[in-house]
Design a protein around this motif. Structure first.
Motif, PDB file in Angstrom:
ATOM      1  N   GLU A   1      -5.471   5.395 -11.117  1.00 54.52           N
ATOM      2  CA  GLU A   1      -6.907   5.616 -10.091  1.00 54.52           C
ATOM      3  C   GLU A   1      -6.790   4.897  -9.201  1.00 54.52           C
ATOM      4  OE1 GLU A   1     -10.022   5.921 -12.951  1.00 54.52           O
ATOM      5  OE2 GLU A   1      -9.474   7.240 -13.894  1.00 54.52           O
ATOM      6  N   ARG A   2      -7.690   5.179  -7.867  1.00 56.03           N
ATOM      7  CA  ARG A   2      -7.351   4.522  -6.545  1.00 56.03           C
ATOM      8  C   ARG A   2      -8.270   3.020  -6.764  1.00 56.03           C
ATOM      9  NH1 ARG A   2      -7.455   6.746  -2.227  1.00 56.03           N
ATOM     10  NH2 ARG A   2      -7.852   8.471  -2.414  1.00 56.03           N
ATOM     11  N   PRO A   3      -9.958   2.878  -7.471  1.00 56.14           N
ATOM     12  CA  PRO A   3      -9.871   1.403  -7.742  1.00 56.14           C
ATOM     13  C   PRO A   3      -8.653   1.109  -8.374  1.00 56.14           C
ATOM     14  CG  PRO A   3     -11.257   2.885  -8.861  1.00 56.14           C
ATOM     15  CD  PRO A   3     -10.525   4.174  -8.294  1.00 56.14           C
ATOM     16  N   TYR A   4      -7.894   1.209  -9.688  1.00 57.10           N
ATOM     17  CA  TYR A   4      -7.223   0.500  -9.771  1.00 57.10           C
ATOM     18  C   TYR A   4      -6.489  -0.284  -9.073  1.00 57.10           C
ATOM     19  CZ  TYR A   4      -8.768   0.240 -14.379  1.00 57.10           C
ATOM     20  OH  TYR A   4      -9.683   0.210 -15.945  1.00 57.10           O
ATOM     21  N   ARG A   5      -5.104   0.642  -7.806  1.00 53.93           N
ATOM     22  CA  ARG A   5      -4.554   0.984  -6.837  1.00 53.93           C
ATOM     23  C   ARG A   5      -5.150  -0.241  -5.881  1.00 53.93           C
ATOM     24  NH1 ARG A   5      -3.182   6.491  -4.938  1.00 53.93           N
ATOM     25  NH2 ARG A   5      -5.052   7.396  -5.926  1.00 53.93           N
ATOM     26  N   THR A   6      -6.078  -0.212  -5.442  1.00 52.57           N
ATOM     27  CA  THR A   6      -7.053  -1.310  -4.582  1.00 52.57           C
ATOM     28  C   THR A   6      -6.957  -2.888  -5.178  1.00 52.57           C
ATOM     29  OG1 THR A   6      -8.444   0.463  -3.687  1.00 52.57           O
ATOM     30  CG2 THR A   6      -8.993  -1.760  -3.164  1.00 52.57           C
TER      31      THR A   6
ATOM     32  N   ALA B   1       0.917  -1.241  -0.148  1.00 47.88           N
ATOM     33  CA  ALA B   1       0.087   0.222   0.109  1.00 47.88           C
ATOM     34  C   ALA B   1       1.034   1.570  -0.184  1.00 47.88           C
ATOM     35  CB  ALA B   1      -1.322  -0.417   1.146  1.00 47.88           C
TER      36      ALA B   1
ATOM     37  N   TRP C   1      -0.269   3.905  -2.574  1.00 44.84           N
ATOM     38  CA  TRP C   1      -0.585   5.344  -2.465  1.00 44.84           C
ATOM     39  C   TRP C   1       1.087   5.856  -2.084  1.00 44.84           C
ATOM     40  CZ3 TRP C   1      -3.254   0.942  -1.779  1.00 44.84           C
ATOM     41  CH2 TRP C   1      -5.391   1.712  -2.531  1.00 44.84           C
TER      42      TRP C   1
ATOM     43  N   PRO D   1       2.479   7.658  -6.753  1.00 45.74           N
ATOM     44  CA  PRO D   1       0.825   8.475  -7.380  1.00 45.74           C
ATOM     45  C   PRO D   1       2.986  10.082  -7.480  1.00 45.74           C
ATOM     46  CG  PRO D   1       0.206   8.379  -5.253  1.00 45.74           C
ATOM     47  CD  PRO D   1       1.152   6.928  -5.891  1.00 45.74           C
TER      48      PRO D   1
END
Length: 844
Positions: A355-360, A335, A339, A343
């Motif tokens: 984007e956040r969904p892809y990182r998740t 993570a 994160w 970035p």
């Protein structure tokens, strides 16, 4: 082990591999999870039959399964080279080099962060010494590449993002294994402890020497395969031997990373082989390697799953808490990369925004697999490692791997669905409705014509036509009810479709053997770049990628520097020849895109969008034609030879089709057909060999074509051609810095330059000159000259230019006009013209 039992086990494994993929698709689970389940089931079943009193008939098979000679070296030396080598053959190396910074950073930094995070988290529990904890951290730090890459392919993620993750997965195994070897030296008894800084300092050597070893062996293999051009099976056999020899040579002979040796060999073969092997041989080789990697990946998970009971031997309740510590630390480290580091790379313009969904999805999709289990097995096999370290290493590595496979793997698809990554964007959904409506209209027309030709009964045709018309009406209603698509978005979608059509045209030319494999690889790479940049940047992104596809960039600048300063011409000759071939291919493809716009895009996006796309394609075709004309001007003989070879390849393709038609009609037999094809292949080898490019510019021809020198007599032009100095330039290169003293005048033989002075920008093209005002003006001019494109300049020193100026009225007039054009005061320009005229009269 009995040979019959071994054969049965092998056959059963292949049977399970065959069932795995369709079962994974039906259950909507990752393929690796299904294979791991098969392996666990096989191990549990063997244990059951060995201990049950129901029957003893299967005891030999059960004992054979449980006692398979699975060692860590089996994974590292047999399966890992196959998997890595196949991935390297399939990557787009030229595009991956564009993203080497984020790839290398993620591959190395992510592994180091995960190792430290897991190691220190375990050390705080007090169960093991620090070095043993760091050893476990290095074992669990590498992700399974196939799982991570498949996520993005299934989600239709941006190709550049998929490339970065794929490149990371290629290299993080090497970093993890290197750290594993370092910390293993601290843990083993009877072995002097290595120095930490010295071990970390070996990283560059492990990577560099491993890559160099793979490069050398791949170069030898490519030359050998080219020599065996008439024996395609022999070529494939050599390619199969290459990764294993590279791995062993790098590990045992050089003392470097065998993983990097395999990656270096695969990337070298990927880059060099397409231009030296026939398209058929390269395609067959890729297909064989796809199959080998499929089997290797399946076997590695099946066998690794069989190891799980062995590695979990002696597990205690407190060990589950330690597994939880590893899980939390590993996920926290990943993570932090996703994160924190990603970035930062995006802010520095080194990586695409994620984007956040892809990182998740990436975080939860970081599945561990066979490499983690293989490294853990290597620890448990070593008698020099303390017993408590061996026990905990096997348990923690296996427990964490099971968590990622069972918990993360099973819940991954529901998570992706919850994140909304499977849904189409509003723009794509609106487009899909319109595409369906247009496609169904075309289908109705084609089906009506086909039904008429088949002579079917009218009642049947009428009833089916009614059902189809209802479906078409519903599709049209959905298209009209959906959100309207803005013209800007329609243009973007149309350009993406055009780039896709360009890619298909290149593939068709390659299948027809009208272009070489090398040409196809370059053209496909540029088409992929067009698609990606258009998705992110729209029309401006397409234009930018189209300009870049003309063959300019950092490589050309470096090659031009080597040629101009050090007289090393090889790199510039190769890049110029590549540019020649790429421009010829693009010229062929762009001619066919107008028809695609009229037949496809106009029906979906309308007349206005189609007209604008026609304009964009026409402008791009003009740019390609201008670039080709410039190259033809510099190297007329080379351009003619390339075009001749294209015609020969086309003729051979048509001749091959004619022989195939005669064979199908029974007019010639198989023996004669094979003989004729062998003759064609011999001729094709000559036609596909690229001619050698001589960088010597024909200055005499260029001088005759310059309008500025039209009034000179032939003898003066010949002396001028000898006096001119050729200079190759690349896009972005500064040709004249501000306040730098002028020492020569440059005539533009090809390309374009931009002059910036006093806030004014002036662009010059072929046939024009710059630097003359700085020589003639008594006041130093604050101007900067920069190349806008790849090109060639002909430079003349100050003394020769002044003598030439006295001889040529046309040149004096051009100097006077350029002074006015670049903002010189008219009185000063007139005075300069008078001075030049006076010099001419005095000279006369």
């Amino acid at each position: 082990m009995d040979i019959i039992i071994a054969t049965v086990i092998l056959a059963v494994f292949f049977f399970l591999i065959g069932l795995g993929e369709p079962l994974a698709a039906r259950l909507r689970l990752p393929y690796n999870v299904i294979l791991a389940g098969f392996g666990l089931a096989a191990g549990a079943g063997a244990t059951f039959f060995l201990n049950t009193q129901l029957t003893d008939a299967l005891n030999p098979v059960a004992e054979a399964i449980l006692n398979l000679p699975i060692r860590s070296n089996v994974f590292l030396y047999v399966f890992l080279p196959t998997l890595l080598f196949q991935v390297t053959l399939g990557v787009n190396l030229r595009r991956m080099l564009d993203d080497w910074v984020p790839i290398l950073t993620l591959a190395v930094v992510a592994v180091v962060v995960a190792t430290l995070s897991v190691g220190y988290a375990l050390f705080l529990t007090g169960v093991l010494p620090l070095m043993a904890c760091l050893l476990i951290g290095s074992i669990v730090s590498t992700t399974d590449p196939s799982a991570v890459v498949s996520i993005f392919r299934n989600l239709a993620a941006p190709r550049r993002l998929s490339r970065i993750i794929e490149g990371e997965s290629l290299l993080n195994d090497a970093a993890a294994i290197a750290l594993f070897g370092l910390f293993m030296g601290f843990v083993m008894r009877g072995v002097p402890n290595p120095e930490m800084l010295q071990g970390l300092a070996q990283f560059p050597y492990l990577l560099g020497a491993g890559g160099l070893t793979g490069w050398v062996m791949a170069q030898i293999a490519v030359r050998l395969m080219r020599w065996l051009g008439r024996f395609p099976l022999a070529q494939i056999s050599i390619s199969v031997a290459l990764p294993y020899l590279a791995y062993v040579a790098a590990e045992k002979l050089v003392g470097a990373s065998g993983v990097i040796g395999v990656v270096g060999a695969g990337l070298t073969l990927n880059l060099a082989a397409p231009g030296r092997l026939s398209p058929m041989a390269w395609t067959n080789m890729r297909e064989v390697w796809d199959l080998l990697a499929h089997w290797a990946g399946a076997f590695i998970f099946l066998l690794a799953a069989l190891l799980i009971p062995r590695l979990l031997d002696g597990v205690r309740p407190v060990d589950f808490a330690l597994v939880a510590v590893v899980i939390v630390a590993a996920l926290g480290a990943r993570a932090a990369i996703l994160w924190g580091l990603l970035p930062l790379l995006s802010l520095l313009k080194l990586s695409p925004p994620v984007e956040r969904p892809y990182r998740t999805a990436i975080l939860w999709g970081g599945l561990r697999g066979a490499i983690t289990l293989a490294l853990a097995l290597a620890v448990t096999e070593s008698l020099r490692v303390p017993e408590d370290v061996r026990r905990l290493t096997g348990i923690l590595a296996t427990g964490f791997t099971l968590f990622t496979l069972i918990v993360q793997g099973v819940t991954l698809r529901p998570l992706i669905k919850r994140l909304g990554l499977e849904k189409l964007s509003p723009l794509d959904a609106a487009l899909a409705r319109q595409v369906v409506a247009v496609a169904l209209q075309s289908v109705r027309e084609a089906v009506s014509e086909a039904a008429e030709n088949y002579g079917l009964t009218r009642e049947t045709v009428r009833s089916e036509a009614k059902l189809f018309a209802e479906r078409l009406d519903r599709a049209v209603e959905r298209a009209e009810e959906g959100e309207a698509i803005l013209d800007r978005d329609r243009i973007t979608l149309g350009l993406i479709a055009l780039a896709g059509a360009e890619r298909e045209h290149v593939l068709q030319l390659f299948r027809d053997r009208a272009i070489s494999n090398r040409q196809a690889e370059r053209a496909l790479s540029e088409a992929d770049r067009l698609i990606e940049t258009t998705r992110t940047g729209g029309r401006s992104g397409y234009r930018r990628a189209a300009r870049e596809s003309l063959g300019q960039g950092g490589q050309v600048r470096m090659a031009a520097f080597l040629h101009n300063r050090l007289h090393i011409s090889g790199p510039l000759a190769r890049l110029t020849a590549d540019r020649f071939e790429l421009l010829l291919t693009q010229g062929l493809v762009l001619r066919d895109l107008d028809g695609f716009i009229d037949s496809r895009i106009r029906r979906i996006h309308g007349r206005r969008v189609a007209e604008l796309l026609h304009e964009l394609i026409g402008r791009r075709a003009e740019q390609v034609a201008q670039a080709l004309d410039g190259l033809r001007l510099q190297y007329p003989g080379y351009a003619e030879e390339l075009e001749r070879r294209f015609i020969r390849r086309t003729a051979l393709r048509i001749e091959e089709r004619e022989y195939a038609a005669l064979r199908e009609d029974g007019l010639i037999g198989p023996e004669l057909h094979a003989t004729l094809l062998a003759q064609i292949e011999a001729q094709r080898g000559e036609a596909e060999a690229r001619p050698k490019l001589d960088l010597a510019v024909q200055k005499a021809v260029l001088v005759q074509q310059f309008p500025l020198f039209a009034d000179l007599d032939e003898a003066v032009r010949q002396r001028l051609a000898k006096a001119l100095v050729t200079r190759f330039v690349a896009a972005g290169e500064v040709l004249q810095a501000r306040d730098a003293p002028a020492r020569s005048v440059s005539f533009i033989a090809s390309g374009a330059v931009e002059i910036e002075t006093a806030g004014q920008k002036i662009r010059l093209g072929r046939g024009e000159m710059f630097g003359q005002l700085a020589l003639l003006s008594p006041k130093r001019r604050r101007a900067e000259v920069r190349a806008l494109s790849h090109g060639v300049l002909l430079e003349l020193d100050e003394a020769r230019f002044l003598r030439l100026l006295r001889r040529s009225p046309a040149l004096r007039e051009a100097v006077h006009e350029s002074a006015l054009k670049r903002g010189m005061d008219p009185e000063r320009a007139a005075a300069l013209g008078a001075a030049l005229g006076g010099e001419s009269e005095s000279a006369a």
